[in-house]
Motif scaffolding. Sequence first.
Motif, mmCIF file in Angstrom:
data_model
loop_
_atom_site.group_PDB
_atom_site.id
_atom_site.type_symbol
_atom_site.label_atom_id
_atom_site.label_comp_id
_atom_site.label_asym_id
_atom_site.label_seq_id
_atom_site.Cartn_x
_atom_site.Cartn_y
_atom_site.Cartn_z
ATOM 1 N N GLN A 75 0.715 -1.241 0.042
ATOM 2 C CA GLN A 75 -0.230 0.155 0.066
ATOM 3 C C GLN A 75 0.961 1.118 0.036
ATOM 4 O O GLN A 75 1.648 1.522 0.914
ATOM 5 N N SER A 76 0.954 2.012 -1.141
ATOM 6 C CA SER A 76 1.784 3.211 -0.992
ATOM 7 C C SER A 76 0.998 4.279 -1.845
ATOM 8 O O SER A 76 0.325 3.936 -2.858
ATOM 9 N N HIS A 77 1.086 5.441 -1.546
ATOM 10 C CA HIS A 77 0.536 6.625 -2.115
ATOM 11 C C HIS A 77 -0.803 6.381 -2.703
ATOM 12 O O HIS A 77 -1.460 6.447 -3.809
ATOM 13 N N GLU A 78 -1.579 5.598 -1.451
ATOM 14 C CA GLU A 78 -2.817 5.478 -1.462
ATOM 15 C C GLU A 78 -3.468 4.785 -2.275
ATOM 16 O O GLU A 78 -4.466 4.804 -2.889
ATOM 17 N N ARG A 79 -2.577 3.753 -2.799
ATOM 18 C CA ARG A 79 -3.176 2.586 -3.725
ATOM 19 C C ARG A 79 -2.530 1.453 -3.417
ATOM 20 O O ARG A 79 -1.101 1.186 -2.917
ATOM 21 N N GLN A 80 -3.265 0.383 -3.686
ATOM 22 C CA GLN A 80 -2.458 -0.962 -3.886
ATOM 23 C C GLN A 80 -1.512 -1.214 -5.074
ATOM 24 O O GLN A 80 -2.070 -0.923 -6.042
ATOM 25 N N GLN A 81 -0.414 -1.439 -4.730
ATOM 26 C CA GLN A 81 0.603 -1.895 -5.831
ATOM 27 C C GLN A 81 1.153 -3.238 -5.740
ATOM 28 O O GLN A 81 1.453 -3.896 -4.880
ATOM 29 N N THR A 82 1.489 -3.673 -6.915
ATOM 30 C CA THR A 82 2.090 -5.237 -7.060
ATOM 31 C C THR A 82 3.509 -4.989 -7.406
ATOM 32 O O THR A 82 3.568 -4.380 -8.422
ATOM 33 N N VAL A 83 4.347 -5.457 -6.740
ATOM 34 C CA VAL A 83 6.095 -5.403 -6.966
ATOM 35 C C VAL A 83 6.350 -6.732 -7.375
ATOM 36 O O VAL A 83 6.330 -7.513 -6.388
ATOM 37 N N HIS A 84 6.900 -6.869 -8.827
ATOM 38 C CA HIS A 84 7.530 -8.376 -8.786
ATOM 39 C C HIS A 84 8.984 -8.258 -9.351
ATOM 40 O O HIS A 84 9.238 -7.597 -10.067
ATOM 41 N N ILE A 85 9.726 -9.004 -8.581
ATOM 42 C CA ILE A 85 10.966 -9.071 -9.095
ATOM 43 C C ILE A 85 11.698 -10.540 -9.340
ATOM 44 O O ILE A 85 11.191 -11.360 -8.700
ATOM 45 N N VAL A 86 12.164 -10.699 -10.598
ATOM 46 C CA VAL A 86 12.714 -11.946 -10.901
ATOM 47 C C VAL A 86 14.343 -11.922 -11.130
ATOM 48 O O VAL A 86 14.694 -11.041 -11.756
ATOM 49 N N LEU A 87 14.986 -12.681 -10.182
ATOM 50 C CA LEU A 87 16.238 -12.496 -10.322
ATOM 51 C C LEU A 87 16.901 -14.025 -11.065
ATOM 52 O O LEU A 87 16.553 -15.040 -10.383
ATOM 53 N N THR A 88 17.786 -13.711 -11.984
ATOM 54 C CA THR A 88 18.234 -15.012 -12.534
ATOM 55 C C THR A 88 20.004 -14.870 -12.915
ATOM 56 O O THR A 88 19.896 -13.573 -13.457
ATOM 57 N N PRO A 89 20.316 -15.609 -12.065
ATOM 58 C CA PRO A 89 22.021 -15.374 -12.477
ATOM 59 C C PRO A 89 22.273 -15.229 -13.843
ATOM 60 O O PRO A 89 21.835 -15.902 -14.678
ATOM 61 N N GLY A 90 23.120 -14.432 -14.084
ATOM 62 C CA GLY A 90 23.623 -14.057 -15.397
ATOM 63 C C GLY A 90 22.968 -13.178 -16.388
ATOM 64 O O GLY A 90 23.143 -13.091 -17.376
#
Length: 367
Positions: A75-90
């Motif tokens: 919840q930030s700046h009065e809205r629901q936000q989805t954060v997605h991070i994908v880490l792949t070596p290389g």
Amino acid sequence: MRIEKIALNGFRNYEWESAEFAPGTNVITGRNAQGKTNLLESVYLLSAGHSFRTRFDRELVNFEYSSADILAEVQSHERQQTVHIVLTPGQTKKIQVNGVKKKSAELSEIVNTVLFSPDDLNLIKEGAAQRRRLMDEAISQIRPRYAELLSSFNRLYEHKTRILKDWREKPSLLETLDEFSDGMARASAQLIRYRAAFALRLQEAAAPIHRDFSDNGERLDIRYQTVSTVRDVYASAKEIYYDICDHQERHRQAELDAGQCLTGAHKDDLEICINEKSARNFASQGQTRTAALSLKLAEREIFLKETGEYPILLLDDVLSELDERRQEFVLNRIGGGQTLITCCEDEGISQRTGGKVLFVDNGRIRG
Ligand code: ATP
Ligand code: MG
């Protein structure tokens, strides 16, 4: 701002696990080496795009996995936000916010964190690098442009250092030395302006906290220190640049002799004084700890002023390092925002905070 849910897949010792957080205090507890700091690290990553423990993304990926996934609802700046991070070596990491591709530096527009670990308690007594890190981490989140500037400065610094180290074996390297020196002077001038402004705000926010916190109302002063020839750290970037060039010219031979960069923002520091005496040289251990806590809590206030929301406070094992009076002070000061606190099971901290308890056991989270 707050994090509501996180799902981890192949991150550190987590295989497939998720957790929900309460809006206020969350205590993450469990035995040693179960994944408490790893969970905090994953939340930190949502704000910075990198870890606070390693520069290498491959270390963040579970030994048995080929990539790691972090999915969070915030919840930030009065809205629901989805954060997605994908880490792949290389590969470069993939970052998406609400399904839209983003760069690491843009994450700070969605999530901000202030991390506090036992190492930070030595912030005042340690070398200048720790205090620069405090400035760099905070300013990078407040001003995304700063993060880019800092990484280009670091590249120039590394390159110039290599020239200064190797020129004797390979004199042709000297042909590009002036170009790198000039680039460093330009980048330094800009970094100095950001840091000077931040140091002033840190002073304004930390002094009243420290006064409340110290038994006899001690006075805390923070002074930004940079290249000695810079006459006014609040001047225009152009003026600062000329002052740095002056230093550079005078130290050109010394740099060649020493084989290292002697001019630039890489040597900056914050001088911290308690009652007008250098805390680094004269303060007691208790006094320097109190000052370190004041600085970290001040960082939180600066974020609030800047973004209108408290950042997520991450306290990694820090409470157990404090005496009861300081624990109380911290716990009383952190209202208004969300906090994730890690601690070992047997410390009784979870009962005292009255927050939600998440129990971590070998990469599983219950709570
Ligand atoms: P402490 O109370 O000692 O601080 P902790 O619960 O904070 O413990 P973490 O630092 O989160 O412990 O680490 C938990 C475990 O994660 C460690 O045993 C470590 O070996 C393991 N670990 C770290 N990186 C990876 C990885 N890439 N893949 C699998 N396991 C990992
Ligand atoms: Mg830990």
